[in-house]
Design a protein around this motif. Structure first.
Motif, PDB file in Angstrom:
ATOM      1  N   LYS A  44       0.841  -1.199   0.000  1.00 30.50           N
ATOM      2  CA  LYS A  44       0.000   0.000   0.000  1.00 30.50           C
ATOM      3  C   LYS A  44       0.877   1.250   0.000  1.00 30.50           C
ATOM      4  CE  LYS A  44      -3.773  -2.108   2.565  1.00 30.50           C
ATOM      5  NZ  LYS A  44      -4.564  -2.052   3.803  1.00 30.50           N
ATOM      6  N   LYS A  45       0.399   2.260  -0.680  1.00 31.09           N
ATOM      7  CA  LYS A  45       1.133   3.521  -0.793  1.00 31.09           C
ATOM      8  C   LYS A  45       1.427   4.118   0.583  1.00 31.09           C
ATOM      9  CE  LYS A  45       0.845   7.895  -3.280  1.00 31.09           C
ATOM     10  NZ  LYS A  45       0.065   8.682  -4.242  1.00 31.09           N
ATOM     11  N   GLU A  46       0.491   4.009   1.511  1.00 29.78           N
ATOM     12  CA  GLU A  46       0.708   4.601   2.836  1.00 29.78           C
ATOM     13  C   GLU A  46       1.763   3.870   3.663  1.00 29.78           C
ATOM     14  OE1 GLU A  46      -3.216   2.226   3.039  1.00 29.78           O
ATOM     15  OE2 GLU A  46      -2.409   3.763   1.722  1.00 29.78           O
ATOM     16  N   ASN A  47       2.133   2.654   3.254  1.00 32.24           N
ATOM     17  CA  ASN A  47       3.173   1.896   3.955  1.00 32.24           C
ATOM     18  C   ASN A  47       4.535   2.029   3.292  1.00 32.24           C
ATOM     19  OD1 ASN A  47       1.335   0.901   5.807  1.00 32.24           O
ATOM     20  ND2 ASN A  47       0.898  -0.916   4.597  1.00 32.24           N
ATOM     21  N   ARG A  48       4.597   2.639   2.100  1.00 28.54           N
ATOM     22  CA  ARG A  48       5.830   2.688   1.320  1.00 28.54           C
ATOM     23  C   ARG A  48       6.683   3.892   1.688  1.00 28.54           C
ATOM     24  NH1 ARG A  48       3.808   2.335  -3.728  1.00 28.54           N
ATOM     25  NH2 ARG A  48       3.866   0.082  -3.641  1.00 28.54           N
ATOM     26  N   VAL A  49       7.973   3.620   1.875  1.00 32.34           N
ATOM     27  CA  VAL A  49       8.972   4.665   2.106  1.00 32.34           C
ATOM     28  C   VAL A  49      10.110   4.444   1.113  1.00 32.34           C
ATOM     29  CG1 VAL A  49       8.425   5.036   4.546  1.00 32.34           C
ATOM     30  CG2 VAL A  49      10.105   3.302   3.917  1.00 32.34           C
ATOM     31  N   PHE A  50      10.919   5.473   0.903  1.00 31.45           N
ATOM     32  CA  PHE A  50      12.005   5.390  -0.064  1.00 31.45           C
ATOM     33  C   PHE A  50      13.332   5.755   0.589  1.00 31.45           C
ATOM     34  CE2 PHE A  50       8.235   6.344  -2.634  1.00 31.45           C
ATOM     35  CZ  PHE A  50       8.257   5.252  -3.485  1.00 31.45           C
ATOM     36  N   PHE A  51      14.396   5.124   0.082  1.00 31.18           N
ATOM     37  CA  PHE A  51      15.744   5.366   0.578  1.00 31.18           C
ATOM     38  C   PHE A  51      16.683   5.650  -0.581  1.00 31.18           C
ATOM     39  CE2 PHE A  51      13.748   2.234   3.419  1.00 31.18           C
ATOM     40  CZ  PHE A  51      13.835   2.913   4.626  1.00 31.18           C
ATOM     41  N   GLY A  52      17.692   6.436  -0.318  1.00 30.14           N
ATOM     42  CA  GLY A  52      18.709   6.717  -1.315  1.00 30.14           C
ATOM     43  C   GLY A  52      19.769   5.644  -1.391  1.00 30.14           C
ATOM     44  N   SER A  53      19.917   4.868  -0.314  1.00 26.39           N
ATOM     45  CA  SER A  53      20.937   3.814  -0.288  1.00 26.39           C
ATOM     46  C   SER A  53      20.512   2.695   0.659  1.00 26.39           C
ATOM     47  CB  SER A  53      22.275   4.388   0.194  1.00 26.39           C
ATOM     48  OG  SER A  53      22.182   4.769   1.550  1.00 26.39           O
ATOM     49  N   ALA A  54      21.144   1.555   0.476  1.00 20.47           N
ATOM     50  CA  ALA A  54      20.897   0.428   1.381  1.00 20.47           C
ATOM     51  C   ALA A  54      21.357   0.776   2.790  1.00 20.47           C
ATOM     52  CB  ALA A  54      21.607  -0.819   0.870  1.00 20.47           C
ATOM     53  N   GLU A  55      22.451   1.527   2.888  1.00 20.85           N
ATOM     54  CA  GLU A  55      22.967   1.931   4.198  1.00 20.85           C
ATOM     55  C   GLU A  55      21.945   2.775   4.958  1.00 20.85           C
ATOM     56  OE1 GLU A  55      24.730   2.392   1.280  1.00 20.85           O
ATOM     57  OE2 GLU A  55      26.092   0.710   1.586  1.00 20.85           O
ATOM     58  N   GLU A  56      21.262   3.652   4.251  1.00 22.29           N
ATOM     59  CA  GLU A  56      20.233   4.478   4.881  1.00 22.29           C
ATOM     60  C   GLU A  56      19.106   3.604   5.420  1.00 22.29           C
ATOM     61  OE1 GLU A  56      17.108   8.109   3.858  1.00 22.29           O
ATOM     62  OE2 GLU A  56      18.304   7.233   2.237  1.00 22.29           O
TER      63      GLU A  56
END
Length: 84
Positions: A44-56
């Protein structure tokens, strides 16, 4: 970490194109994976987050996806089962 609900479609596409966003995660399950992952595309869109890197993602206590990041997941799993 960026929340999907706080990004416009244009902004999201722009950040992906410029490689500011390279991974997506599920904030409820604390799992991150590749943007093309079939498991991630179903969340679901409300559960999705984004990261710039795996480390983040790891710094935010997310674990690798067992579907699209098998090698990283197996390493994570071995590290966490050895502690038990």
């Amino acid at each position: 970490m960026l929340q999907h609900t706080q990004l416009s479609d244009f902004s999201l596409k722009s950040k992906i194109h410029s490689r500011e966003i390279r991974f997506a995660g599920n904030k409820k399950l604390k799992i991150y994976g590749l943007l093309r992952c079939t498991s991630g595309k179903r969340m679901k869109k409300e559960n999705r987050v984004f990261f710039g890197s795996a480390e983040e993602a790891v710094q935010n206590s997310y674990r690798p996806c067992g579907n699209c990041m098998k090698k990283e997941y197996n390493i994570w799993k071995k590290q966490h089962t050895d502690k038990v």
